[in-house]
Design a protein around this motif. Structure first.
Motif, PDB file in Angstrom:
ATOM      1  N   LEU A  21      77.252  99.198  60.339  1.00  0.00           N
ATOM      2  CA  LEU A  21      75.840  99.133  59.764  1.00  0.00           C
ATOM      3  C   LEU A  21      75.484 100.739  59.876  1.00  0.00           C
ATOM      4  N   LEU A  22      75.832 101.065  60.793  1.00  0.00           N
ATOM      5  CA  LEU A  22      75.580 102.678  61.215  1.00  0.00           C
ATOM      6  C   LEU A  22      76.067 103.563  60.131  1.00  0.00           C
ATOM      7  N   SER A  23      77.041 103.364  59.450  1.00  0.00           N
ATOM      8  CA  SER A  23      77.689 104.372  58.494  1.00  0.00           C
ATOM      9  C   SER A  23      76.845 104.008  57.309  1.00  0.00           C
ATOM     10  N   SER A  24      76.363 103.114  57.014  1.00  0.00           N
ATOM     11  CA  SER A  24      75.552 102.515  55.849  1.00  0.00           C
ATOM     12  C   SER A  24      74.072 103.301  56.025  1.00  0.00           C
ATOM     13  N   CYS A  25      73.692 103.872  57.175  1.00  0.00           N
ATOM     14  CA  CYS A  25      72.516 104.374  57.449  1.00  0.00           C
ATOM     15  C   CYS A  25      72.379 105.880  56.698  1.00  0.00           C
ATOM     16  N   SER A  26      71.579 106.379  56.119  1.00  0.00           N
ATOM     17  CA  SER A  26      71.553 107.656  55.416  1.00  0.00           C
ATOM     18  C   SER A  26      70.142 108.247  55.568  1.00  0.00           C
ATOM     19  N   PHE A  27      69.973 109.490  55.821  1.00  0.00           N
ATOM     20  CA  PHE A  27      68.831 110.162  55.693  1.00  0.00           C
ATOM     21  C   PHE A  27      68.571 110.554  54.475  1.00  0.00           C
ATOM     22  N   GLU A  28      69.222 110.716  53.406  1.00  0.00           N
ATOM     23  CA  GLU A  28      68.962 110.652  52.010  1.00  0.00           C
ATOM     24  C   GLU A  28      68.786 109.546  51.394  1.00  0.00           C
ATOM     25  N   GLY A  29      68.144 109.532  49.886  1.00  0.00           N
ATOM     26  CA  GLY A  29      67.969 108.539  49.305  1.00  0.00           C
ATOM     27  C   GLY A  29      66.494 108.233  48.589  1.00  0.00           C
ATOM     28  N   PRO A  30      66.423 107.709  47.319  1.00  0.00           N
ATOM     29  CA  PRO A  30      65.021 107.714  46.756  1.00  0.00           C
ATOM     30  C   PRO A  30      64.055 107.105  47.746  1.00  0.00           C
ATOM     31  N   GLN A  31      64.205 106.337  48.342  1.00  0.00           N
ATOM     32  CA  GLN A  31      63.460 105.606  49.354  1.00  0.00           C
ATOM     33  C   GLN A  31      63.604 105.748  50.850  1.00  0.00           C
ATOM     34  N   SER A  32      63.964 107.099  51.060  1.00  0.00           N
ATOM     35  CA  SER A  32      64.350 107.424  52.544  1.00  0.00           C
ATOM     36  C   SER A  32      62.975 107.971  53.094  1.00  0.00           C
ATOM     37  N   ALA A  33      62.495 107.498  54.365  1.00  0.00           N
ATOM     38  CA  ALA A  33      61.259 108.172  54.994  1.00  0.00           C
ATOM     39  C   ALA A  33      61.833 109.280  55.459  1.00  0.00           C
ATOM     40  N   PHE A  34      63.262 109.688  55.800  1.00  0.00           N
ATOM     41  CA  PHE A  34      63.782 110.789  56.399  1.00  0.00           C
ATOM     42  C   PHE A  34      63.993 111.802  55.401  1.00  0.00           C
ATOM     43  N   ASP A  35      63.831 111.517  54.038  1.00  0.00           N
ATOM     44  CA  ASP A  35      64.015 112.517  52.981  1.00  0.00           C
ATOM     45  C   ASP A  35      62.584 112.994  52.791  1.00  0.00           C
ATOM     46  N   VAL A  36      62.031 113.960  53.689  1.00  0.00           N
ATOM     47  CA  VAL A  36      60.764 114.215  53.630  1.00  0.00           C
ATOM     48  C   VAL A  36      60.227 115.487  52.689  1.00  0.00           C
ATOM     49  N   ALA A  37      59.133 115.161  51.991  1.00  0.00           N
ATOM     50  CA  ALA A  37      58.634 116.172  51.107  1.00  0.00           C
ATOM     51  C   ALA A  37      57.112 116.599  51.164  1.00  0.00           C
ATOM     52  N   GLY A  38      56.759 116.276  52.295  1.00  0.00           N
ATOM     53  CA  GLY A  38      55.178 116.694  52.539  1.00  0.00           C
ATOM     54  C   GLY A  38      54.956 116.906  54.018  1.00  0.00           C
ATOM     55  N   PRO A  39      53.934 117.379  54.647  1.00  0.00           N
ATOM     56  CA  PRO A  39      53.528 117.570  55.983  1.00  0.00           C
ATOM     57  C   PRO A  39      53.381 116.344  56.555  1.00  0.00           C
ATOM     58  N   ILE A  40      52.760 115.424  55.913  1.00  0.00           N
ATOM     59  CA  ILE A  40      52.410 114.103  56.801  1.00  0.00           C
ATOM     60  C   ILE A  40      53.751 113.561  57.324  1.00  0.00           C
ATOM     61  N   ALA A  41      54.671 113.212  56.020  1.00  0.00           N
ATOM     62  CA  ALA A  41      55.819 112.530  56.250  1.00  0.00           C
ATOM     63  C   ALA A  41      57.066 113.245  57.079  1.00  0.00           C
ATOM     64  N   ARG A  42      56.445 114.668  57.263  1.00  0.00           N
ATOM     65  CA  ARG A  42      57.402 115.590  58.190  1.00  0.00           C
ATOM     66  C   ARG A  42      56.872 115.419  59.759  1.00  0.00           C
ATOM     67  N   GLN A  43      55.728 115.335  59.791  1.00  0.00           N
ATOM     68  CA  GLN A  43      54.922 114.976  61.126  1.00  0.00           C
ATOM     69  C   GLN A  43      55.666 113.663  61.661  1.00  0.00           C
ATOM     70  N   GLN A  44      55.581 112.715  60.775  1.00  0.00           N
ATOM     71  CA  GLN A  44      55.843 111.202  61.226  1.00  0.00           C
ATOM     72  C   GLN A  44      57.341 111.157  61.460  1.00  0.00           C
ATOM     73  N   LYS A  45      58.259 111.883  60.856  1.00  0.00           N
ATOM     74  CA  LYS A  45      59.661 111.805  60.918  1.00  0.00           C
ATOM     75  C   LYS A  45      60.132 112.811  62.371  1.00  0.00           C
ATOM     76  N   GLU A  46      59.339 113.729  62.440  1.00  0.00           N
ATOM     77  CA  GLU A  46      59.394 114.428  63.933  1.00  0.00           C
ATOM     78  C   GLU A  46      59.117 113.577  65.143  1.00  0.00           C
ATOM     79  N   LEU A  47      58.194 112.717  64.703  1.00  0.00           N
ATOM     80  CA  LEU A  47      57.812 111.909  66.070  1.00  0.00           C
ATOM     81  C   LEU A  47      58.627 111.011  66.179  1.00  0.00           C
ATOM     82  N   PHE A  48      59.185 110.334  65.084  1.00  0.00           N
ATOM     83  CA  PHE A  48      60.002 109.146  65.181  1.00  0.00           C
ATOM     84  C   PHE A  48      61.585 109.734  65.823  1.00  0.00           C
ATOM     85  N   MET A  49      61.707 111.055  65.470  1.00  0.00           N
ATOM     86  CA  MET A  49      63.165 111.605  65.936  1.00  0.00           C
ATOM     87  C   MET A  49      62.819 111.759  67.457  1.00  0.00           C
TER      88      MET A  49
END
Ligand code: CUA
Length: 353
Positions: A21-49
């Motif tokens: 299950l862990l190996s199927s986790c990816s930070f990349e992908g068309p609908q990944s909240a980890f693949d950030v492209a804007g400041p709001i998503a980046r802030q949310q990702k940093e908080l999560f991490m």
């Protein structure tokens, strides 16, 4: 008595499954909240991490002490009676109360800051772009009140611009979510919600309805096109052209334009300057779109014909089967693909398998 072999097999299986299950986790992908492209998503990702790594640290310390204690104080064959028992230790109890309090404060402060920043209601300034998002079963309407543009399922925004979304629903609950750009927010009937974000990098980002809204929910997709200022302005300009709906030149396109009215398409779909239906997606400049059927199919002549032939076979939707003949489908495909696009190119692809 515990069957040790059975227990080991179970434990081994659980570890293998977790690893898979862990190996199927990816930070990349068309609908990944980890693949950030804007400041709001980046802030949310940093908080999560931050929260994630703190939790991993706690897991490591607790599991480490647990495993060490199990080994160090295990029962031995030579043990005939219980070792001395201890009850209560003020120093230990103070330590394991204070440490969690400190950890919670470390998580609390940035959490509250991010919540207030992303939740805040923003009054649109002149330099902001306002988009009214209306969720329908099962597609998206995007209106640009400042620009007089209405489009569907493909949202164009300029890079590095604050875009303020007014979220409304035409029927049931939906949720607007472009994971690379920001968190999700619900569209609630009879209540206006707001969301804002900035697209920092030009590109095409996937979006998806994130609130179960019956049959077509999984197919209620959209795209966010973050574009350079120049490219965005060109897209806006395509809505201002006098001759946006150029149907005069080609007989097939012209036939399609007549069918669009005669078959009742115009009763449900708007096309700027041609029709004003508001039940289905606005089709102005449809020939410029990348996708058809709310992001489910690529916008090609074949796919559009498949859609018109039997919409229900593509996905659950409210478009009736119009019982079109193949010739009628060809004409409608040519007409729709010519909207905003090159007529010859639109016609060239029609009717070929
Ligand atoms: Cu709309 Cu799910």
């Amino acid at each position: 008595m515990l069957n040790l072999r059975w227990f080991r097999w179970r434990l081994g299986g659980a570890l293998l499954l977790s690893a898979a299950l862990l190996s199927s986790c990816s930070f990349e992908g068309p609908q990944s909240a980890f693949d950030v492209a804007g400041p709001i998503a980046r802030q949310q990702k940093e908080l999560f991490m931050l929260t994630f790594w703190l939790a991993m640290g706690i897991l490591a310390v607790v599991a480490g002490i647990l495993i060490y204690s199990m080994w160090r104080f295990r029962a031995r064959r030579s043990d005939h009676e219980l070792p001395p028992q201890t009850h209560g230790n003020s120093l230990l109890e103070v330590i394991w109360t204070v440490i969690p309090v400190i950890i919670l404060i470390i998580i609390l402060v940035p959490t509250v800051i991010v919540i207030f920043e992303t939740e805040s209601y923003v009054e649109a300034e002149e330099e902001d772009l306002v988009v009214n998002v209306i969720g329908h079963q099962w597609w998206w309407s995007f209106e640009y009140p400042q620009l007089g543009i209405v489009t569907a399922n493909e949202l164009h925004i300029p890079e590095d611009t604050q875009v303020i979304f007014n979220l409304k629903s035409a029927d049931v609950l939906h949720s607007f979510w472009a994971p690379s750009l920001a968190g999700k927010r619900d569209l609630i009937p009879n209540q206006n919600n707001q969301l804002w974000f900035v697209g920092a990098e030009p590109g095409i980002y996937f979006g998806q309805c994130a609130e179960l809204c019956l049959d077509g929910h999984a197919y209620m997709k959209f795209r966010v096109m973050v574009e350079t200022e120049d490219k965005f302005n060109k897209w806006v300009a395509t809505f201002k052209q006098e001759e946006v709906q150029n149907t005069a030149e080609n007989p097939l396109v012209q036939q399609g334009s007549v069918l669009f009215q005669r078959k009742g398409c115009a009763g449900c779909h708007a096309i700027q300057g041609v029709a004003t239906g508001d039940v289905g997606p606005n089709l102005t400049n449809f020939g410029l779109r990348n996708t058809v059927a709310a992001g489910v199919l690529k916008n090609t002549p074949e796919n559009l014909a498949t859609w018109l032939r039997d919409p229900a076979a593509v996905k659950p939707n409210l478009m009736p089967d119009l019982g079109l003949s193949e010739d009628e489908i060809d004409a409608l495909v040519a007409y729709l693909l010519s909207l905003g696009a090159d007529t010859e190119q639109a016609v060239a692809g029609v009717g070929h398998e």
